[in-house]
Design a protein around this motif. Structure first.
Motif, mmCIF file in Angstrom:
data_model
loop_
_atom_site.group_PDB
_atom_site.id
_atom_site.type_symbol
_atom_site.label_atom_id
_atom_site.label_comp_id
_atom_site.label_asym_id
_atom_site.label_seq_id
_atom_site.Cartn_x
_atom_site.Cartn_y
_atom_site.Cartn_z
ATOM 1 N N VAL A 175 0.850 -1.188 0.000
ATOM 2 C CA VAL A 175 0.000 0.000 0.000
ATOM 3 C C VAL A 175 0.884 1.235 0.000
ATOM 4 O O VAL A 175 2.005 1.214 0.523
ATOM 5 C CB VAL A 175 -0.944 -0.017 1.230
ATOM 6 C CG1 VAL A 175 -0.169 0.038 2.535
ATOM 7 C CG2 VAL A 175 -1.984 1.083 1.150
ATOM 8 N N GLN A 176 0.401 2.291 -0.606
ATOM 9 C CA GLN A 176 1.151 3.538 -0.635
ATOM 10 C C GLN A 176 1.041 4.259 0.707
ATOM 11 O O GLN A 176 0.058 4.085 1.436
ATOM 12 C CB GLN A 176 0.628 4.440 -1.744
ATOM 13 C CG GLN A 176 0.888 3.906 -3.137
ATOM 14 C CD GLN A 176 0.462 4.887 -4.210
ATOM 15 O OE1 GLN A 176 -0.322 5.808 -3.975
ATOM 16 N NE2 GLN A 176 0.984 4.705 -5.414
ATOM 17 N N PRO A 177 2.017 5.082 1.022
ATOM 18 C CA PRO A 177 1.919 5.883 2.249
ATOM 19 C C PRO A 177 0.621 6.690 2.261
ATOM 20 O O PRO A 177 0.221 7.251 1.241
ATOM 21 C CB PRO A 177 3.142 6.799 2.159
ATOM 22 C CG PRO A 177 4.127 6.003 1.365
ATOM 23 C CD PRO A 177 3.313 5.274 0.344
ATOM 24 N N GLY A 178 -0.015 6.716 3.425
ATOM 25 C CA GLY A 178 -1.308 7.378 3.554
ATOM 26 C C GLY A 178 -2.487 6.477 3.291
ATOM 27 O O GLY A 178 -3.633 6.863 3.546
ATOM 28 N N GLY A 179 -2.227 5.288 2.782
ATOM 29 C CA GLY A 179 -3.302 4.357 2.466
ATOM 30 C C GLY A 179 -3.780 3.572 3.666
ATOM 31 O O GLY A 179 -3.327 3.788 4.798
ATOM 32 N N SER A 180 -4.712 2.670 3.394
ATOM 33 C CA SER A 180 -5.323 1.870 4.451
ATOM 34 C C SER A 180 -5.303 0.392 4.093
ATOM 35 O O SER A 180 -5.304 0.025 2.915
ATOM 36 C CB SER A 180 -6.781 2.303 4.668
ATOM 37 O OG SER A 180 -6.865 3.644 5.093
ATOM 38 N N LEU A 181 -5.293 -0.421 5.129
ATOM 39 C CA LEU A 181 -5.452 -1.868 4.997
ATOM 40 C C LEU A 181 -6.253 -2.366 6.182
ATOM 41 O O LEU A 181 -6.171 -1.795 7.275
ATOM 42 C CB LEU A 181 -4.092 -2.582 4.994
ATOM 43 C CG LEU A 181 -3.271 -2.641 3.715
ATOM 44 C CD1 LEU A 181 -1.947 -3.335 4.005
ATOM 45 C CD2 LEU A 181 -4.009 -3.345 2.603
ATOM 46 N N ARG A 182 -6.987 -3.434 5.961
ATOM 47 C CA ARG A 182 -7.651 -4.114 7.066
ATOM 48 C C ARG A 182 -7.160 -5.545 7.127
ATOM 49 O O ARG A 182 -7.364 -6.320 6.182
ATOM 50 C CB ARG A 182 -9.164 -4.093 6.936
ATOM 51 C CG ARG A 182 -9.850 -4.628 8.208
ATOM 52 C CD ARG A 182 -11.351 -4.571 8.158
ATOM 53 N NE ARG A 182 -11.930 -5.657 7.403
ATOM 54 C CZ ARG A 182 -13.192 -6.071 7.539
ATOM 55 N NH1 ARG A 182 -13.978 -5.474 8.421
ATOM 56 N NH2 ARG A 182 -13.656 -7.056 6.792
ATOM 57 N N LEU A 183 -6.522 -5.869 8.215
ATOM 58 C CA LEU A 183 -6.076 -7.240 8.447
ATOM 59 C C LEU A 183 -7.173 -8.014 9.160
ATOM 60 O O LEU A 183 -7.895 -7.470 9.987
ATOM 61 C CB LEU A 183 -4.810 -7.253 9.294
ATOM 62 C CG LEU A 183 -3.633 -6.423 8.792
ATOM 63 C CD1 LEU A 183 -2.438 -6.613 9.719
ATOM 64 C CD2 LEU A 183 -3.296 -6.750 7.357
ATOM 65 N N SER A 184 -7.259 -9.280 8.824
ATOM 66 C CA SER A 184 -8.208 -10.169 9.483
ATOM 67 C C SER A 184 -7.462 -11.349 10.093
ATOM 68 O O SER A 184 -6.414 -11.757 9.598
ATOM 69 C CB SER A 184 -9.241 -10.695 8.482
ATOM 70 O OG SER A 184 -9.996 -9.652 7.927
ATOM 71 N N CYS A 185 -8.034 -11.868 11.149
ATOM 72 C CA CYS A 185 -7.472 -13.048 11.795
ATOM 73 C C CYS A 185 -8.630 -13.999 12.078
ATOM 74 O O CYS A 185 -9.547 -13.658 12.838
ATOM 75 C CB CYS A 185 -6.772 -12.664 13.087
ATOM 76 S SG CYS A 185 -6.217 -14.058 14.081
ATOM 77 N N ALA A 186 -8.588 -15.147 11.444
ATOM 78 C CA ALA A 186 -9.638 -16.147 11.610
ATOM 79 C C ALA A 186 -9.192 -17.192 12.627
ATOM 80 O O ALA A 186 -8.102 -17.753 12.510
ATOM 81 C CB ALA A 186 -9.938 -16.814 10.277
ATOM 82 N N ALA A 187 -10.032 -17.428 13.622
ATOM 83 C CA ALA A 187 -9.704 -18.357 14.697
ATOM 84 C C ALA A 187 -10.519 -19.634 14.584
ATOM 85 O O ALA A 187 -11.674 -19.608 14.149
ATOM 86 C CB ALA A 187 -9.971 -17.691 16.040
ATOM 87 N N SER A 188 -9.923 -20.724 14.994
ATOM 88 C CA SER A 188 -10.637 -21.997 14.984
ATOM 89 C C SER A 188 -10.059 -22.915 16.045
ATOM 90 O O SER A 188 -8.929 -22.740 16.499
ATOM 91 C CB SER A 188 -10.533 -22.666 13.608
ATOM 92 O OG SER A 188 -9.187 -22.950 13.287
ATOM 93 N N GLY A 189 -10.860 -23.894 16.433
ATOM 94 C CA GLY A 189 -10.383 -24.915 17.349
ATOM 95 C C GLY A 189 -10.441 -24.556 18.816
ATOM 96 O O GLY A 189 -9.947 -25.315 19.652
#
Length: 116
Positions: free
Chosen positions: A12-26
């Motif tokens: 991503v470029q500076p100033g941009g956004s990201l959304r990380l996800s974490c999927a849990a199981s078990g």
């Protein structure tokens, strides 16, 4: 088996956004607190954000305050890290960590690169 899997990283470029996800199981997700950590090249792993098992309490490292938001959906066994106004110094591998008094688990990490 307690397992967490991260996704959502990328370039991503500076100033941009990201959304990380974490999927849990078990494991009973709603009984585990969750954290996001990151490790930048040549640096120690650092805590980025934390959220309590019920989602009512959150905490952030100074580096992410005002830019990052951690949240969770206990119905979907997911935890998120919304990252806005990204900077080159946010470049790192981001890890999800689940823990309670009885067990813990680390994910494999997802790479976030902030570069023009």
């Amino acid at each position: 088996q307690v397992q967490v899997v991260e996704s959502g990283g990328g370039l991503v470029q500076p100033g941009g956004s990201l959304r990380l996800s974490c999927a849990a199981s078990g494991f009973p997700f709603s009984t585990f607190a969750m954290r996001w950590y990151r490790r930048a090249p040549g640096k120690e792993r650092e805590l980025v954000a934390a959220i309590s098992s019920n989602g009512l309490s959150t905490d952030y490292a100074d580096s992410g305050k005002g830019r990052f938001t951690i949240s969770r959906d206990n119905a979907k066994n997911l935890v998120y890290l919304q990252m806005n106004s990204l900077k080159p110094e946010d470049t790192a591998v981001y890890y999800c960590y689940a823990f309670n008094s009885y067990a813990n688990a680390w994910g494999q990490g997802t790479q976030v690169t902030v570069d023009a």
